[in-house]
Write a protein that holds these residues in place. Structure first.
Motif, PDB file in Angstrom:
ATOM      1  N   PRO A  39       2.601   0.598  11.143  1.00  0.00           N
ATOM      2  CA  PRO A  39       1.815   0.921   9.944  1.00  0.00           C
ATOM      3  C   PRO A  39       1.745  -0.247   8.957  1.00  0.00           C
ATOM      4  CG  PRO A  39       3.430   2.648  10.423  1.00  0.00           C
ATOM      5  CD  PRO A  39       3.751   1.493  11.321  1.00  0.00           C
ATOM      6  N   VAL A  40       0.581  -0.387   8.312  1.00  0.00           N
ATOM      7  CA  VAL A  40       0.389  -1.362   7.237  1.00  0.00           C
ATOM      8  C   VAL A  40       0.169  -0.559   5.957  1.00  0.00           C
ATOM      9  CG1 VAL A  40      -0.992  -3.265   6.367  1.00  0.00           C
ATOM     10  CG2 VAL A  40      -0.637  -3.017   8.841  1.00  0.00           C
ATOM     11  N   ILE A  41       1.041  -0.751   4.960  1.00  0.00           N
ATOM     12  CA  ILE A  41       1.049   0.091   3.765  1.00  0.00           C
ATOM     13  C   ILE A  41       0.837  -0.768   2.521  1.00  0.00           C
ATOM     14  CG2 ILE A  41       2.405   1.730   2.396  1.00  0.00           C
ATOM     15  CD1 ILE A  41       4.002   2.334   4.992  1.00  0.00           C
ATOM     16  N   SER A  42      -0.154  -0.405   1.724  1.00  0.00           N
ATOM     17  CA  SER A  42      -0.372  -1.080   0.444  1.00  0.00           C
ATOM     18  C   SER A  42       0.573  -0.491  -0.598  1.00  0.00           C
ATOM     19  CB  SER A  42      -1.822  -0.908  -0.009  1.00  0.00           C
ATOM     20  OG  SER A  42      -1.966  -1.351  -1.351  1.00  0.00           O
ATOM     21  N   LEU A  43       1.240  -1.379  -1.336  1.00  0.00           N
ATOM     22  CA  LEU A  43       2.134  -0.917  -2.403  1.00  0.00           C
ATOM     23  C   LEU A  43       1.430  -0.866  -3.757  1.00  0.00           C
ATOM     24  CD1 LEU A  43       5.518  -2.713  -1.538  1.00  0.00           C
ATOM     25  CD2 LEU A  43       4.626  -0.518  -0.725  1.00  0.00           C
ATOM     26  N   ALA A  44       0.120  -1.119  -3.779  1.00  0.00           N
ATOM     27  CA  ALA A  44      -0.631  -1.045  -5.033  1.00  0.00           C
ATOM     28  C   ALA A  44      -0.557   0.378  -5.590  1.00  0.00           C
ATOM     29  CB  ALA A  44      -2.078  -1.453  -4.811  1.00  0.00           C
ATOM     30  N   GLY A  45       0.023   0.537  -6.767  1.00  0.00           N
ATOM     31  CA  GLY A  45       0.147   1.855  -7.380  1.00  0.00           C
ATOM     32  C   GLY A  45       1.480   2.534  -7.121  1.00  0.00           C
ATOM     33  N   ILE A  46       2.442   1.825  -6.544  1.00  0.00           N
ATOM     34  CA  ILE A  46       3.724   2.460  -6.221  1.00  0.00           C
ATOM     35  C   ILE A  46       4.498   2.871  -7.475  1.00  0.00           C
ATOM     36  CG2 ILE A  46       5.076   0.318  -6.082  1.00  0.00           C
ATOM     37  CD1 ILE A  46       6.500   1.662  -3.609  1.00  0.00           C
ATOM     38  N   ASP A  47       4.207   2.226  -8.593  1.00  0.00           N
ATOM     39  CA  ASP A  47       4.879   2.596  -9.847  1.00  0.00           C
ATOM     40  C   ASP A  47       4.112   3.666 -10.626  1.00  0.00           C
ATOM     41  OD1 ASP A  47       6.981   0.742  -9.462  1.00  0.00           O
ATOM     42  OD2 ASP A  47       5.700  -0.884 -10.192  1.00  0.00           O
ATOM     43  N   ASP A  48       3.002   4.114 -10.065  1.00  0.00           N
ATOM     44  CA  ASP A  48       2.142   5.102 -10.727  1.00  0.00           C
ATOM     45  C   ASP A  48       2.639   6.513 -10.418  1.00  0.00           C
ATOM     46  OD1 ASP A  48       0.115   6.486 -11.944  1.00  0.00           O
ATOM     47  OD2 ASP A  48      -1.427   5.961 -10.463  1.00  0.00           O
ATOM     48  N   VAL A  49       3.684   6.929 -11.140  1.00  0.00           N
ATOM     49  CA  VAL A  49       4.257   8.264 -10.923  1.00  0.00           C
ATOM     50  C   VAL A  49       3.213   9.314 -11.296  1.00  0.00           C
ATOM     51  CG1 VAL A  49       6.091   9.866 -11.568  1.00  0.00           C
ATOM     52  CG2 VAL A  49       6.558   7.401 -11.413  1.00  0.00           C
ATOM     53  N   GLY A  50       3.000  10.261 -10.385  1.00  0.00           N
ATOM     54  CA  GLY A  50       1.972  11.266 -10.620  1.00  0.00           C
ATOM     55  C   GLY A  50       0.623  10.844 -10.088  1.00  0.00           C
ATOM     56  N   GLY A  51       0.510   9.576  -9.686  1.00  0.00           N
ATOM     57  CA  GLY A  51      -0.729   9.066  -9.111  1.00  0.00           C
ATOM     58  C   GLY A  51      -0.543   8.733  -7.648  1.00  0.00           C
ATOM     59  N   LYS A  52      -0.700   7.427  -7.310  1.00  0.00           N
ATOM     60  CA  LYS A  52      -0.653   7.006  -5.909  1.00  0.00           C
ATOM     61  C   LYS A  52       0.762   6.983  -5.321  1.00  0.00           C
ATOM     62  CE  LYS A  52      -4.812   4.145  -5.471  1.00  0.00           C
ATOM     63  NZ  LYS A  52      -5.296   2.790  -5.119  1.00  0.00           N
ATOM     64  N   ARG A  53       1.777   6.992  -6.188  1.00  0.00           N
ATOM     65  CA  ARG A  53       3.151   6.811  -5.708  1.00  0.00           C
ATOM     66  C   ARG A  53       3.521   7.807  -4.599  1.00  0.00           C
ATOM     67  NH1 ARG A  53       7.992   4.452  -6.836  1.00  0.00           N
ATOM     68  NH2 ARG A  53       9.860   5.695  -6.429  1.00  0.00           N
ATOM     69  N   ALA A  54       3.186   9.059  -4.778  1.00  0.00           N
ATOM     70  CA  ALA A  54       3.576  10.087  -3.807  1.00  0.00           C
ATOM     71  C   ALA A  54       2.992   9.798  -2.425  1.00  0.00           C
ATOM     72  CB  ALA A  54       3.138  11.468  -4.292  1.00  0.00           C
ATOM     73  N   GLU A  55       1.727   9.378  -2.405  1.00  0.00           N
ATOM     74  CA  GLU A  55       1.055   9.082  -1.126  1.00  0.00           C
ATOM     75  C   GLU A  55       1.683   7.855  -0.452  1.00  0.00           C
ATOM     76  OE1 GLU A  55      -3.288   7.432   0.418  1.00  0.00           O
ATOM     77  OE2 GLU A  55      -3.113   8.266  -1.615  1.00  0.00           O
ATOM     78  N   ILE A  56       1.980   6.833  -1.241  1.00  0.00           N
ATOM     79  CA  ILE A  56       2.593   5.613  -0.704  1.00  0.00           C
ATOM     80  C   ILE A  56       3.987   5.927  -0.152  1.00  0.00           C
ATOM     81  CG2 ILE A  56       3.473   3.316  -1.302  1.00  0.00           C
ATOM     82  CD1 ILE A  56       1.250   3.254  -3.504  1.00  0.00           C
ATOM     83  N   CYS A  57       4.750   6.700  -0.912  1.00  0.00           N
ATOM     84  CA  CYS A  57       6.110   7.059  -0.488  1.00  0.00           C
ATOM     85  C   CYS A  57       6.095   7.843   0.817  1.00  0.00           C
ATOM     86  CB  CYS A  57       6.815   7.861  -1.579  1.00  0.00           C
ATOM     87  SG  CYS A  57       7.155   6.895  -3.074  1.00  0.00           S
ATOM     88  N   LYS A  58       5.131   8.728   0.953  1.00  0.00           N
ATOM     89  CA  LYS A  58       5.016   9.532   2.175  1.00  0.00           C
ATOM     90  C   LYS A  58       4.793   8.631   3.392  1.00  0.00           C
ATOM     91  CE  LYS A  58       2.371  13.473   4.046  1.00  0.00           C
ATOM     92  NZ  LYS A  58       1.672  12.856   5.197  1.00  0.00           N
ATOM     93  N   LYS A  59       3.937   7.623   3.232  1.00  0.00           N
ATOM     94  CA  LYS A  59       3.657   6.699   4.337  1.00  0.00           C
ATOM     95  C   LYS A  59       4.902   5.887   4.709  1.00  0.00           C
ATOM     96  CE  LYS A  59      -1.284   6.085   3.328  1.00  0.00           C
ATOM     97  NZ  LYS A  59      -2.313   5.121   2.843  1.00  0.00           N
ATOM     98  N   ILE A  60       5.646   5.431   3.696  1.00  0.00           N
ATOM     99  CA  ILE A  60       6.850   4.639   3.948  1.00  0.00           C
ATOM    100  C   ILE A  60       7.891   5.473   4.689  1.00  0.00           C
ATOM    101  CG2 ILE A  60       8.823   3.508   2.827  1.00  0.00           C
ATOM    102  CD1 ILE A  60       6.841   2.606   0.621  1.00  0.00           C
ATOM    103  N   VAL A  61       8.098   6.690   4.235  1.00  0.00           N
ATOM    104  CA  VAL A  61       9.094   7.575   4.858  1.00  0.00           C
ATOM    105  C   VAL A  61       8.720   7.874   6.309  1.00  0.00           C
ATOM    106  CG1 VAL A  61      10.077   9.904   4.801  1.00  0.00           C
ATOM    107  CG2 VAL A  61       9.879   8.574   2.690  1.00  0.00           C
TER     108      VAL A  61
END
Length: 363
Positions: A39-61
């Motif tokens: 997988p290739v995961i963009s970290l853009a928005g990882i600090d955006d709690v309530g925004g993109k963070r949840a989606e990014i975290c799901k991909k990493i996990v």
């Protein structure tokens, strides 16, 4: 004994025997036969709690549960810093052997230049690579006398590179801590005073790349590793115990992230420790820069959380130094036994040949 540098050996037509791998260890997939499975995961928005963070975290996990390896882009590390680090590393390996050997780390020195690995005495087969190792964290333990001062400026660039990558690593560990239902600093705290080691790998062109590896198959012992690689290709991964291998697609400016044994154990086996190796080629040299984030030697290795119905993957808590010692001892012993078994088989085949009538041998 390992050669002092690979400069002369790379120009030969046949591979030096000390680098020839056993048949079952040799590459099965080409260095440039790329796969998009990782997988290739963009970290853009990882600090955006309530925004993109949840989606990014799901991909990493999901990537950690499936492979234990993934790539990150939009990670925030300065593009010029990456370019400078790569350029200066390339210039170092182009230096004459005598210049590189001023930082020779053989004999147990902590950091510097060496061929193959720091595990010189125990190695059965050498890796086709030259490396420079920096011990960069804890900062108070840095020994700048072991950091190459050529090319000019490399030391200062490495300091900044070290700091920025530590930041990315800690951010990723926060994600995994939260996924385990723990406070976000849990994995970082479990490392006590986190160590960081930067290993710059240079894989010269190889006369017979099908017979050797740039870096033998292994899992990293530490917590999390970030790898910067050039566009040549050669990093390979497996998730079925070596039955099938894939070559990771190089992406400009991306970091390949893989979890090590320590991260695997802290998650009670939920997150995979990436099983990987590096292959080489006869067309071009390759450069990669691995940044290892490891626990302090005294840090305790044991699952931080055991889910209902699970058993702990370790029998008892042990210090990381002991975990590392056991891993290295086991790896070296397995390699030694494999060498003995191979020699015994060769002697047996020779004995059979010696007793055959000449007519059968020539038939």
């Amino acid at each position: 004994m390992a050669p002092s540098t690979l400069t002369a050996l790379a120009a030969e037509k046949t591979l030096n025997p000390s680098f020839v791998r056993f048949e079952d260890e040799r590459p099965k997939v080409a260095y440039n036969e790329f796969s998009n499975e990782i997988p290739v995961i963009s970290l853009a928005g990882i600090d955006d709690v309530g925004g993109k963070r949840a989606e990014i975290c799901k991909k990493i996990v999901e990537a950690c549960e499936d492979w234990g390896i993934f790539q990150v882009v939009d990670h925030g590390v300065d593009a010029k810093l990456i370019s400078d680090m790569t350029r200066l590393a390339t210039e170092f390996f182009a230096l004459p052997p005598e210049e590189k050997l001023k930082f020779d780390m053989s004999g147990g020195k902590k950091g510097g230049f060496i061929v193959s690995s720091h595990l010189q005495q125990g190695e059965v087969v050498k890796d086709w690579r030259e490396i420079v190792t920096y011990f960069s964290y804890p900062k108070q333990s840095r020994d700048y006398s072991r950091w190459p001062d050529k090319p000019e400026g490399w030391m200062e660039v490495t300091k900044e590179y070290s700091d920025q990558l530590m930041g990315v690593a800690c951010k990723l560990l926060e994600v995994l801590s939260e996924a385990m239902g723990l406070e976000k600093e849990a994995l970082t705290k479990a490392c006590v005073d986190m160590d960081q080691k930067i290993v710059v790998n240079y894989y010269p062109k190889c006369p017979q790349p099908d017979l050797t590896l740039g870096l033998k198959r292994h899992t990293d012992p530490g917590t999390i590793t970030l790898l910067l690689q050039d566009q040549v290709g050669g990093l390979q991964a497996t998730k079925d115990n070596g039955k099938t291998w894939i070559t990771v697609q190089p992406i400009e400016g991306a970091f390949v992230v893989n979890l090590g044994d320590h991260g695997h154990y802290l998650s009670n086996g939920r997150f995979k420790n990436a099983d990987h190796q590096a292959v080489v080629n006869s067309n071009s040299s390759r450069l990669s820069i691995a940044t290892f984030q490891n626990p302090a030697p005294e840090a305790t290795v044991y699952p931080l959380k055991i889910r209902e119905g699970e058993k702990p993957v370790l029998e008892e808590p042990i210090p990381f130094s002991e975990m590392y010692r056991r891993k290295m001892s086991k790896d070296l012993e397995l390699a030694r036994l494999k060498k003995l078994a191979n020699e015994k088989h060769q002697d047996s085949e020779k004995a059979k040949l010696d007793t055959k009538p000449i007519e059968e041998i020539l038939a």
